[in-house]
Scaffold this motif. Structure first.
Motif, PDB file in Angstrom:
ATOM      1  N   TRP A  12      -6.777   0.554   3.622  1.00 53.20           N
ATOM      2  CA  TRP A  12      -5.754  -0.449   3.325  1.00 53.20           C
ATOM      3  C   TRP A  12      -4.555  -0.298   4.265  1.00 53.20           C
ATOM      4  O   TRP A  12      -4.040  -1.286   4.789  1.00 53.20           O
ATOM      5  N   PRO A  44       0.814  -1.220   0.000  1.00 55.68           N
ATOM      6  CA  PRO A  44       0.000   0.000   0.000  1.00 55.68           C
ATOM      7  C   PRO A  44       0.847   1.270   0.000  1.00 55.68           C
ATOM      8  O   PRO A  44       0.463   2.274  -0.592  1.00 55.68           O
ATOM      9  N   MET A  74      -7.267   3.962   0.383  1.00 52.36           N
ATOM     10  CA  MET A  74      -5.865   3.838   0.804  1.00 52.36           C
ATOM     11  C   MET A  74      -5.737   3.899   2.323  1.00 52.36           C
ATOM     12  O   MET A  74      -4.938   3.160   2.914  1.00 52.36           O
TER      13      MET A  74
END
Length: 156
Positions: free
Chosen positions: A112, A33, A109
């Motif tokens: 994640w 990520p 994001m």
């Protein structure tokens, strides 16, 4: 058959178990990520540095050039440039759909990164066909409205 010619299939043997894999370190879980985030930040940094409002830096939208119709992505680079500079009003004015996508990407994001930090599962975006159709319909309505006179506020 003799004992020499018999094959032993270890996968069906009750006493053979796969060895458990050790859990990945936090740094390893955060690597993927973080790379995606670095790529997105690099793209925004480039667009924030190289102004799309100045001609010659980026290609013109082929649909706009050939037909004069604004596509859903028209104004996206100007929107990203304004977004990179923190000017959300100008960013929304250039392409509201793109700004919505920037925020959706940021939320994904963040989710994640938090899950990777805590060791949870990687989030997946799995949409059933009706949702894909709905997203397509939103993009189509956005295109139609921004190309009509009453929707000129959505045009870049």
């Amino acid at each position: 058959m003799t004992g020499e010619n018999q094959r032993v299939d270890a996968s069906h043997s009750p006493d053979v178990r796969p060895s458990p894999t050790p859990p990945a370190s936090r740094a390893r879980r955060l690597a993927v990520p973080a790379l995606y985030l670095a790529a997105a930040a690099s793209a925004f940094a480039y667009v924030g540095t190289v102004d799309p409002n100045e001609p010659g830096h980026y290609p013109v939208c082929p649909l706009l050039r050939l037909t004069g119709i604004l596509c859903p992505g028209c104004g996206g680079l100007r929107s990203a440039h304004a977004f990179a500079h923190g000017d959300l009003i100008t960013a929304f004015g250039a392409n509201a759909l793109a700004v919505t996508a920037y925020f959706a990407f940021a939320g994904f994001m963040a989710l994640w990164l938090v899950r990777a930090y805590r060791g949870g599962p990687v989030p997946r975006i799995v949409l059933r066909p009706p949702y894909w159709w709905a997203l397509g319909a939103v993009a189509l309505v956005f295109v139609v409205v921004r190309n009509l006179s009453f929707g000129s506020a959505l045009a870049p």
